[in-house]
Scaffold this motif. Structure first.
Motif, PDB file in Angstrom:
ATOM      1  N   THR A  96     -69.234  57.357 106.875  1.00  0.00           N
ATOM      2  CA  THR A  96     -68.958  58.635 106.885  1.00  0.00           C
ATOM      3  C   THR A  96     -69.679  59.614 107.783  1.00  0.00           C
ATOM      4  O   THR A  96     -70.602  60.387 107.390  1.00  0.00           O
ATOM      5  CB  THR A  96     -69.098  59.256 105.475  1.00  0.00           C
ATOM      6  OG1 THR A  96     -70.645  59.010 104.930  1.00  0.00           O
ATOM      7  CG2 THR A  96     -68.331  58.599 104.422  1.00  0.00           C
ATOM      8  N   ARG A  99     -70.993  63.717 107.986  1.00  0.00           N
ATOM      9  CA  ARG A  99     -71.229  64.176 106.390  1.00  0.00           C
ATOM     10  C   ARG A  99     -72.141  65.353 106.219  1.00  0.00           C
ATOM     11  O   ARG A  99     -72.225  66.065 105.547  1.00  0.00           O
ATOM     12  CB  ARG A  99     -71.144  63.188 105.607  1.00  0.00           C
ATOM     13  CG  ARG A  99     -72.600  62.235 105.488  1.00  0.00           C
ATOM     14  CD  ARG A  99     -72.900  61.171 104.489  1.00  0.00           C
ATOM     15  NE  ARG A  99     -74.111  60.857 104.672  1.00  0.00           N
ATOM     16  CZ  ARG A  99     -74.847  60.598 103.431  1.00  0.00           C
ATOM     17  NH1 ARG A  99     -74.301  60.805 102.385  1.00  0.00           N
ATOM     18  NH2 ARG A  99     -76.247  60.371 103.652  1.00  0.00           N
ATOM     19  N   ASN A 321     -68.538  66.143 101.077  1.00  0.00           N
ATOM     20  CA  ASN A 321     -67.886  65.849 102.560  1.00  0.00           C
ATOM     21  C   ASN A 321     -67.545  64.220 102.356  1.00  0.00           C
ATOM     22  O   ASN A 321     -66.478  63.920 102.941  1.00  0.00           O
ATOM     23  CB  ASN A 321     -68.862  66.110 103.623  1.00  0.00           C
ATOM     24  CG  ASN A 321     -68.944  67.462 103.824  1.00  0.00           C
ATOM     25  OD1 ASN A 321     -68.188  68.483 103.337  1.00  0.00           O
ATOM     26  ND2 ASN A 321     -69.992  67.955 104.486  1.00  0.00           N
ATOM     27  N   HIS A 322     -68.663  63.205 102.000  1.00  0.00           N
ATOM     28  CA  HIS A 322     -68.553  61.839 102.188  1.00  0.00           C
ATOM     29  C   HIS A 322     -67.408  61.377 101.165  1.00  0.00           C
ATOM     30  O   HIS A 322     -66.723  60.408 101.330  1.00  0.00           O
ATOM     31  CB  HIS A 322     -69.961  61.319 102.460  1.00  0.00           C
ATOM     32  CG  HIS A 322     -70.397  61.193 101.005  1.00  0.00           C
ATOM     33  ND1 HIS A 322     -71.750  61.194 101.044  1.00  0.00           N
ATOM     34  CD2 HIS A 322     -69.985  60.691  99.613  1.00  0.00           C
ATOM     35  CE1 HIS A 322     -72.337  60.777  99.733  1.00  0.00           C
ATOM     36  NE2 HIS A 322     -71.233  60.604  98.879  1.00  0.00           N
ATOM     37  N   GLN A 325     -63.916  61.930 102.700  1.00  0.00           N
ATOM     38  CA  GLN A 325     -63.957  61.031 103.596  1.00  0.00           C
ATOM     39  C   GLN A 325     -63.731  59.616 103.279  1.00  0.00           C
ATOM     40  O   GLN A 325     -62.605  58.915 103.958  1.00  0.00           O
ATOM     41  CB  GLN A 325     -65.267  60.826 104.619  1.00  0.00           C
ATOM     42  CG  GLN A 325     -65.261  62.282 105.529  1.00  0.00           C
ATOM     43  CD  GLN A 325     -66.797  62.213 106.197  1.00  0.00           C
ATOM     44  OE1 GLN A 325     -67.656  62.386 105.844  1.00  0.00           O
ATOM     45  NE2 GLN A 325     -66.584  61.923 107.710  1.00  0.00           N
ATOM     46  N   SER A 328     -60.030  59.213 101.554  1.00  0.00           N
ATOM     47  CA  SER A 328     -59.066  59.644 102.608  1.00  0.00           C
ATOM     48  C   SER A 328     -58.631  58.105 103.397  1.00  0.00           C
ATOM     49  O   SER A 328     -57.878  57.657 103.620  1.00  0.00           O
ATOM     50  CB  SER A 328     -59.491  60.400 103.672  1.00  0.00           C
ATOM     51  OG  SER A 328     -58.602  60.484 104.818  1.00  0.00           O
ATOM     52  N   ASP A 329     -59.805  57.399 103.515  1.00  0.00           N
ATOM     53  CA  ASP A 329     -59.897  56.130 104.392  1.00  0.00           C
ATOM     54  C   ASP A 329     -59.428  54.722 103.492  1.00  0.00           C
ATOM     55  O   ASP A 329     -58.678  53.983 104.020  1.00  0.00           O
ATOM     56  CB  ASP A 329     -61.152  55.650 104.939  1.00  0.00           C
ATOM     57  CG  ASP A 329     -60.684  55.650 106.411  1.00  0.00           C
ATOM     58  OD1 ASP A 329     -59.886  56.393 106.920  1.00  0.00           O
ATOM     59  OD2 ASP A 329     -61.813  55.430 107.315  1.00  0.00           O
ATOM     60  N   TYR A 341     -62.444  56.000 110.068  1.00  0.00           N
ATOM     61  CA  TYR A 341     -63.809  55.940 109.923  1.00  0.00           C
ATOM     62  C   TYR A 341     -64.363  54.629 109.661  1.00  0.00           C
ATOM     63  O   TYR A 341     -65.340  54.311 109.470  1.00  0.00           O
ATOM     64  CB  TYR A 341     -64.565  56.733 108.621  1.00  0.00           C
ATOM     65  CG  TYR A 341     -63.886  58.101 108.693  1.00  0.00           C
ATOM     66  CD1 TYR A 341     -64.337  59.352 109.560  1.00  0.00           C
ATOM     67  CD2 TYR A 341     -63.296  58.547 107.666  1.00  0.00           C
ATOM     68  CE1 TYR A 341     -64.047  60.335 109.566  1.00  0.00           C
ATOM     69  CE2 TYR A 341     -62.767  59.808 107.590  1.00  0.00           C
ATOM     70  CZ  TYR A 341     -63.371  60.942 108.691  1.00  0.00           C
ATOM     71  OH  TYR A 341     -63.006  62.073 108.336  1.00  0.00           O
TER      72      TYR A 341
END
Length: 344
Positions: A96, A99, A321-322, A325, A328-329, A341
Motif C-alpha cells: 500500500t 498510505r 487508506n490502506h 487500497q 481494491s486490489d 499495487y
C-alpha cells in the motif's frame, strides 16, 4: 477463497472483503501481538490469501501454505515479506504505497516546529513546575499602563531560555523528493520556506519552480539548508548517506529532521554534532535501533533534540487508506485484472 487476515484495518472499508471470500480475522487485527512464525504457518496452511501488516511472512510460511495465491502487506514497503520466496512460487505480493504519506508529512512539519520553537522542552519544564508561580501571585499594573500578561522578564525567563527560530524565510533541504518529500515541501512552502531538493532520480524540470530548486549535490544541500529533512527508503545507495562528512558540512544554526529510516544516518556522528553543539538541534521519529535503549544519549543526555517513538504514520486515516487500497486490489486479483499495487 480463504483469506487469513492479521492486518490493521478500517472496519467500514473492509466490509467488501467479506463478500469476496471466507475471511478469518486473527492476530494484530484482533488486538493480539505479532504472530510467531510457527503459529502463522499452522494457521495459513490452507489459506488462499494472506493479508498482514507486521507479521513476518517468511519462506517457511510461504512454502508451508500450499494453496497460497496472493500475499498482501499493508505497508509502504513490504519489508516483512520474503519477496524472493513468493516470486519463486509465482505468488504476487501487493502493498500500500503512499498510505501514510500525508500523516508522515504533517508529523515531519510538527517535528520541525517542535525543535525550532522548543515546544516539548517548554512543556516539560512547566509540567515539572518550573517557571510557575502560586495561586496567590498577583501582578500589579502601574497607573497609566495596560495589563500585560507575561512571565517575569530576566535572564531566567522562559522567553529567553526557549527562544527559537521561525520557519518563514528559511531554506528547507529535502533529501528524497518522493510521495512524502513532496508533501512536506508543499506544507513548508505554505509556511514561507524556500526548498532545496536532493534527489538524483529526478530532473530539474520535475522539481524547479519559484522557491524550489534542485541541489547540484548532497554536499550543496547540507551546506546551504537551515533545516534538513530526510525522506528515503533504505537501499544500498541510501544506507548511511547522511555520513559524518555530510553532517560536518551543516551550519551551526541548522536543524536535522528524520522521519524516514534510521539506517540512512550515521547516528553516532549526529550525536557528536549535537553533543558538541555544532548544529542547533535535531528531531527524530526513527533510529538506528528500535526501540531506543533507556540509556541512549537522546533520552538522558542531550537537550537539543526532540524524539518520538516511530509514530509519524500512526493515524486512523492511514488505516482507511490502506484498507481501501488492499480491498481494491484483492477485487482486481479475483477478477483477473491488472494489479494496481503489486510490489516489483
Amino acid at each position: 477463497m480463504k483469506i487469513f487476515f492479521t492486518a490493521e484495518y478500517n472496519q467500514e472499508q473492509l466490509k467488501p472483503l467479506f463478500e469476496m471470500g471466507e475471511v478469518t480475522l486473527d492476530g494484530w487485527a484482533t488486538g493480539l501481538p505479532k504472530m510467531p512464525e510457527a503459529e502463522l504457518m499452522k494457521k495459513t496452511k490452507d489459506a488462499d490469501m494472506l493479508i498482514v501488516s507486521y507479521d513476518e511472512v517468511t519462506r517457511n510460511v510461504i512454502e508451508n501454505a500450499e494453496k497460497l495465491k496472493l500475499i498482501a502487506c499493508t505497508r509502504s514497503t513490504p519489508v516483512n515479506v520474503d519477496i524472493k520466496a513468493a516470486r519463486e512460487k509465482g505468488i504476487p505480493v501487493i502493498y500500500t504505497p503512499g498510505r501514510n504519506s500525508d500523516s508522515t508529512a504533517e508529523f515531519t512539519i510538527g517535528l520541525m516546529l517542535s525543535i525550532a520553537r522548543n515546544i516539548p522542552m517548554s512543556y516539560k519544564a512547566l509540567k515539572e513546575g518550573k517557571f510557575t508561580g502560586t495561586a496567590e501571585d498577583k501582578k500589579i499594573t502601574k497607573d497609566g499602563l495596560i495589563v500585560d500578561m507575561i512571565w517575569d522578564m530576566d535572564e531566567h525567563s522562559p522567553y529567553i531560555i526557549f527562544k527559537g527560530t521561525e520557519l518563514k524565510g528559511k531554506t528547507l533541504g529535502i533529501v528524497g523528493y518522493g510521495s512524502i518529500g513532496r508533501r512536506v515541501g508543499k506544507i513548508a512552502r505554505a509556511y514561507g520556506m524556500e526548498l532545496l531538493i536532493y534527489d538524483p532520480f529526478l530532473c530539474e524540470i520535475d522539481i524547479e519552480e519559484i522557491g524550489i530548486q534542485k541541489a547540484k549535490s548532497l554536499v550543496e544541500l547540507m551546506k546551504d539548508a537551515d533545516f534538513i529533512s530526510c525522506h528515503m527508503k533504505v537501499s544500498p545507495e541510501t544506507k548511511g548517506i547522511i555520513s559524518r562528512e555530510m553532517i560536518d558540512l551543516m551550519k551551526p544554526t541548522a536543524y536535522f529532521i528524520n522521519s524516514s529510516r534510521g539506517a540512512i544516518l550515521d547516528e553516532a556522528a549526529l550525536i557528536d554534532a549535537l553533543r558538541e553543539k555544532r548544529i542547533a538541534g535535531a528531531a527524530f521519529d526513527v533510529y538506528a535501533t528500535e526501540p531506543l535503549a533507556i540509556n541512549h544519549p537522546y533520552i538522558g543526555e542531550l537537550d537539543n533534540v526532540v524524539i518520538t517513538p516511530h509514530i509519524a504514520g500512526a493515524t486512523d486515516d492511514v488505516l482507511l487508506n490502506h484498507t481501501k487500497q488492499l480491498v481494491s486490489d484483492v477485487r482486481r486479483f479475483i477478477n483477473g485484472e491488472k494489479l494496481l499495487y503489486e510490489y516489483r
